[in-house]
Scaffold this active site. Structure first.
Site, mmCIF file in Angstrom:
data_model
loop_
_atom_site.group_PDB
_atom_site.id
_atom_site.type_symbol
_atom_site.label_atom_id
_atom_site.label_comp_id
_atom_site.label_asym_id
_atom_site.label_seq_id
_atom_site.Cartn_x
_atom_site.Cartn_y
_atom_site.Cartn_z
ATOM 1 N N ASP A 28 -12.720 -13.327 -77.222
ATOM 2 C CA ASP A 28 -12.305 -12.240 -76.339
ATOM 3 C C ASP A 28 -12.599 -12.664 -74.897
ATOM 4 O OD1 ASP A 28 -11.804 -9.555 -75.360
ATOM 5 O OD2 ASP A 28 -13.969 -9.260 -75.365
ATOM 6 N N PHE A 29 -12.035 -11.952 -73.924
ATOM 7 C CA PHE A 29 -12.312 -12.283 -72.523
ATOM 8 C C PHE A 29 -13.348 -11.338 -71.913
ATOM 9 C CE2 PHE A 29 -11.339 -12.032 -67.907
ATOM 10 C CZ PHE A 29 -11.757 -13.309 -67.580
ATOM 11 N N ASP A 30 -12.955 -10.088 -71.624
ATOM 12 C CA ASP A 30 -13.878 -9.150 -70.967
ATOM 13 C C ASP A 30 -15.063 -8.837 -71.868
ATOM 14 O OD1 ASP A 30 -12.456 -8.126 -68.365
ATOM 15 O OD2 ASP A 30 -10.904 -8.205 -69.904
ATOM 16 N N ASP A 210 -16.861 -8.315 -78.123
ATOM 17 C CA ASP A 210 -17.903 -7.389 -77.676
ATOM 18 C C ASP A 210 -17.549 -5.919 -77.837
ATOM 19 O OD1 ASP A 210 -17.468 -6.180 -74.434
ATOM 20 O OD2 ASP A 210 -15.951 -7.389 -75.441
#
Length: 272
Positions: A28-30, A210
């Site tokens: 994932d990124f954020d 997250d």
């Protein structure tokens, strides 16, 4: 490198270490590669993230970033375009509806769902006086309540009305950390991850996330691990502890993007 807490996670890590050239590292990124910030437009990859990915990518079958953001936005905020070592990085944006390949630098995306335009027009009337910020992703709309005087209260109050608005126009609402995303059904990280595993023929997978949107990817890895034939061992990493549902299913819990980046760097060093 920390040892996964679960037998399945240890099996997944062992498979990655044994045959790294057949392993997929998906992230994932954020909240995973980038810290969560009040203004999503200011999100950037954590210091050291790009270097860690560039060190790891040549040693595994593929590295993919799977995000709810538009693919080109994630590429720009992550700073991964044109980086040596990341020539075959893939960014699957809009939960897999869009795809950016480093080898071509091009984004491939379908036409937006017609319900998105309808929701875009009606959204201001639903939000009313709530202190929110709307992120227009083209294929989806995300309503952030982080700027409200009481962010959680605004999130709770808007969840029902936004769900009704989305349903009227054939969309769904994906909740996250103080964000409600209105998007077309059928777009999720689990589908994107499974399809990419099959595309490249990965025999093991690491996934790190997250937020609630990562639960679908967790479910995909859990399913891949128990296939009757051609099971794919996997390691599930949780970045931070803000989403208990995710942390409870993780094989390895890390404190946040800083520790995720350190783990990726450690994995690259282990495979050197």
């Amino acid at each position: 490198m920390r040892t996964p807490q679960t037998p399945a996670g240890r099996t997944g890590l062992d498979a990655i270490l044994a045959r790294p050239a057949e392993a997929l590292v998906a992230l994932d990124f954020d909240g995973t590669l980038a810290d969560i910030v009040p203004d999503p437009e200011q999100a950037r990859a954590h210091p050291g993230a790009v270097a860690a990915l560039a060190a790891l990518a040549p040693k595994v079958a593929a590295v993919a970033v799977i995000t709810g953001r538009p693919a080109d936005v994630a590429v720009r905020f992550a700073g991964v375009a044109g980086v040596e070592g990341l020539d075959h990085l893939v960014v699957l944006g809009h939960y897999g509806a869009e795809r950016w390949d480093a080898v071509t630098g091009a984004v491939h995306a379908p036409e937006p769902h017609p319900g998105v335009a309808a929701v875009r027009a009606e959204l201001p009337g639903v939000l009313g006086e709530y202190e929110t910020w709307t992120e227009d992703k083209g294929h989806a709309l995300a309503v952030h309540t982080r700027r409200a005087a009481d962010p959680q209260a605004a999130f709770d109050a808007l969840r029902g009305p936004l769900g009704e608005l989305a349903a009227r126009h054939g969309l769904i609402v994906e909740p996250g950390r103080l964000v409600l995303e209105l998007r077309p059904p059928g777009m999720d990280k689990g589908v994107a991850l499974t399809e990419y595993v099959r595309e490249i023929g990965a025999t093991s997978v690491l996934y790190a996330g997250d937020d609630l949107g990562d639960l679908a990817a967790y479910a995909a890895v859990e399913k891949l691990r128990v296939q009757d034939e051609d099971a794919v061992p996997g390691l599930l990493i949780c970045s931070g502890a803000e989403v208990p549902e995710l942390a409870a299913r993780a094989d390895l819990a890390l404190s946040g993007p800083g520790e995720v980046v350190a783990y990726l760097r450690g994995l690259a060093d282990r495979l050197a």
